[in-house]
Motif scaffolding. Structure first.
Motif, mmCIF file in Angstrom:
data_model
loop_
_atom_site.group_PDB
_atom_site.id
_atom_site.type_symbol
_atom_site.label_atom_id
_atom_site.label_comp_id
_atom_site.label_asym_id
_atom_site.label_seq_id
_atom_site.Cartn_x
_atom_site.Cartn_y
_atom_site.Cartn_z
ATOM 1 N N ILE A 9 0.091 1.591 6.590
ATOM 2 C CA ILE A 9 1.427 1.000 8.421
ATOM 3 C C ILE A 9 2.193 0.292 7.340
ATOM 4 O O ILE A 9 3.012 -0.448 8.220
ATOM 5 C CB ILE A 9 0.392 0.673 8.939
ATOM 6 C CG1 ILE A 9 -0.849 -0.125 8.503
ATOM 7 C CG2 ILE A 9 -0.268 2.135 10.007
ATOM 8 C CD1 ILE A 9 -1.428 -1.085 9.532
ATOM 9 N N ALA A 10 1.227 -0.134 6.025
ATOM 10 C CA ALA A 10 1.787 -1.539 5.399
ATOM 11 C C ALA A 10 2.231 -1.031 4.281
ATOM 12 O O ALA A 10 0.894 -1.026 4.009
ATOM 13 C CB ALA A 10 1.727 -2.607 5.781
ATOM 14 N N GLY A 11 3.226 -1.670 3.165
ATOM 15 C CA GLY A 11 1.993 -1.907 1.633
ATOM 16 C C GLY A 11 3.603 -3.211 1.552
ATOM 17 O O GLY A 11 4.681 -2.894 1.695
ATOM 18 N N VAL A 12 3.170 -3.673 0.293
ATOM 19 C CA VAL A 12 3.614 -4.627 0.170
ATOM 20 C C VAL A 12 3.081 -5.474 -1.586
ATOM 21 O O VAL A 12 2.076 -5.127 -2.100
ATOM 22 C CB VAL A 12 3.642 -5.721 0.374
ATOM 23 C CG1 VAL A 12 2.060 -6.550 0.485
ATOM 24 C CG2 VAL A 12 4.642 -7.196 0.635
ATOM 25 N N ASP A 13 3.869 -5.343 -2.475
ATOM 26 C CA ASP A 13 3.224 -5.822 -4.070
ATOM 27 C C ASP A 13 4.647 -7.560 -3.946
ATOM 28 O O ASP A 13 4.796 -8.327 -3.648
ATOM 29 C CB ASP A 13 4.374 -5.753 -4.850
ATOM 30 C CG ASP A 13 4.306 -3.988 -5.338
ATOM 31 O OD1 ASP A 13 3.391 -3.159 -5.071
ATOM 32 O OD2 ASP A 13 5.402 -3.563 -5.658
ATOM 33 N N LEU A 14 2.732 -8.167 -4.009
ATOM 34 C CA LEU A 14 2.833 -9.825 -4.119
ATOM 35 C C LEU A 14 2.497 -10.650 -4.940
ATOM 36 O O LEU A 14 2.175 -9.861 -6.084
ATOM 37 C CB LEU A 14 1.866 -10.570 -3.122
ATOM 38 C CG LEU A 14 1.901 -10.139 -1.670
ATOM 39 C CD1 LEU A 14 0.586 -10.296 -1.338
ATOM 40 C CD2 LEU A 14 2.967 -10.809 -0.764
ATOM 41 N N TYR A 15 3.637 -11.520 -5.654
ATOM 42 C CA TYR A 15 3.475 -11.642 -7.134
ATOM 43 C C TYR A 15 2.887 -14.034 -6.210
ATOM 44 O O TYR A 15 2.801 -14.556 -5.104
ATOM 45 C CB TYR A 15 4.703 -13.051 -7.225
ATOM 46 C CG TYR A 15 4.600 -13.803 -8.069
ATOM 47 C CD1 TYR A 15 4.278 -13.024 -9.701
ATOM 48 C CD2 TYR A 15 4.783 -14.648 -8.318
ATOM 49 C CE1 TYR A 15 4.179 -14.318 -11.153
ATOM 50 C CE2 TYR A 15 4.461 -16.179 -9.389
ATOM 51 C CZ TYR A 15 4.362 -15.208 -10.612
ATOM 52 O OH TYR A 15 4.089 -16.313 -11.597
ATOM 53 N N VAL A 67 -1.031 -4.420 -2.695
ATOM 54 C CA VAL A 67 -1.154 -4.347 -1.118
ATOM 55 C C VAL A 67 -0.888 -3.134 -0.384
ATOM 56 O O VAL A 67 -0.372 -3.022 -0.143
ATOM 57 C CB VAL A 67 -1.457 -5.404 -0.655
ATOM 58 C CG1 VAL A 67 -2.191 -6.005 0.651
ATOM 59 C CG2 VAL A 67 -2.108 -6.764 -1.331
ATOM 60 N N ARG A 68 -1.973 -2.463 -0.042
ATOM 61 C CA ARG A 68 -1.512 -1.413 0.951
ATOM 62 C C ARG A 68 -2.300 -1.448 2.133
ATOM 63 O O ARG A 68 -3.776 -1.366 2.281
ATOM 64 C CB ARG A 68 -1.989 0.374 0.422
ATOM 65 C CG ARG A 68 -1.496 0.409 -0.763
ATOM 66 C CD ARG A 68 -0.993 1.577 -1.277
ATOM 67 N NE ARG A 68 -2.055 2.223 -1.901
ATOM 68 C CZ ARG A 68 -2.456 3.385 -2.465
ATOM 69 N NH1 ARG A 68 -1.914 4.838 -1.875
ATOM 70 N NH2 ARG A 68 -4.509 3.180 -2.315
ATOM 71 N N ALA A 122 -4.539 -4.136 -7.599
ATOM 72 C CA ALA A 122 -4.491 -3.284 -7.099
ATOM 73 C C ALA A 122 -5.837 -3.143 -5.288
ATOM 74 O O ALA A 122 -6.860 -3.393 -6.169
ATOM 75 C CB ALA A 122 -3.685 -1.632 -6.783
ATOM 76 N N VAL A 123 -4.698 -3.188 -4.225
ATOM 77 C CA VAL A 123 -5.839 -3.450 -3.508
ATOM 78 C C VAL A 123 -5.880 -3.061 -2.106
ATOM 79 O O VAL A 123 -4.596 -3.218 -1.470
ATOM 80 C CB VAL A 123 -5.876 -5.472 -2.803
ATOM 81 C CG1 VAL A 123 -6.985 -5.511 -1.059
ATOM 82 C CG2 VAL A 123 -6.147 -6.204 -3.676
#
Length: 135
Positions: free
Chosen positions: A3-9, A54-55, A125-126
């Protein structure tokens, strides 16, 4: 289903996942792969070097279906979190990097499973899996 995913620095090596409320100052890893309270889970991540992937998935089991063999993640938390406004926030504990998503369902206690690729070191990865039903 993802339902969501983001690559965070992230600027801090501890990532918090949970409620939009303040993270308790007493929450500490103390050498453990993860630590949790009623509203948050914290995990150690790779900071200031790479993006942390993060997924977020709805329903337990869905993350396993979408993971390849090279993405073996280890569960570091499987329990319940109180998400009083129905939103999940992911970001470093100092609030520099932050992502928020509204969950499909009602605010309340949710079953949450958090898995990381490096539970004893610095995760890149989380996966966060949230049950579709509140408890």
């Amino acid at each position: 289903m993802q339902i969501a995913g983001v690559d965070l620095y992230v600027n801090h090596p501890v990532m918090a996942l949970g409620s939009t409320e303040w993270i308790p100052t007493t929450l500490s890893l103390d050498g453990a792969p993860a630590a949790a309270c009623d509203t948050h889970v914290i995990v150690r991540v790779q900071a200031q070097v790479v993006l942390v992937k993060v997924r977020i998935f709805k329903d337990h089991g869905d993350a396993d279906d979408q993971r390849t063999d090279s993405e073996s993640l280890i569960t570091v938390f499987d329990g319940h979190l109180l998400l009083s406004d129905g939103r999940l926030v992911v970001g470093d504990v100092i609030g520099e990097s932050r992502f928020s998503t509204t969950l499909p369902g009602k605010p309340g206690r949710w079953r949450v499973r958090v898995s990381v690729d490096d539970p004893q070191g610095w995760a890149r990865a989380v996966d966060v899996v949230i049950s579709a039903e509140t408890v």
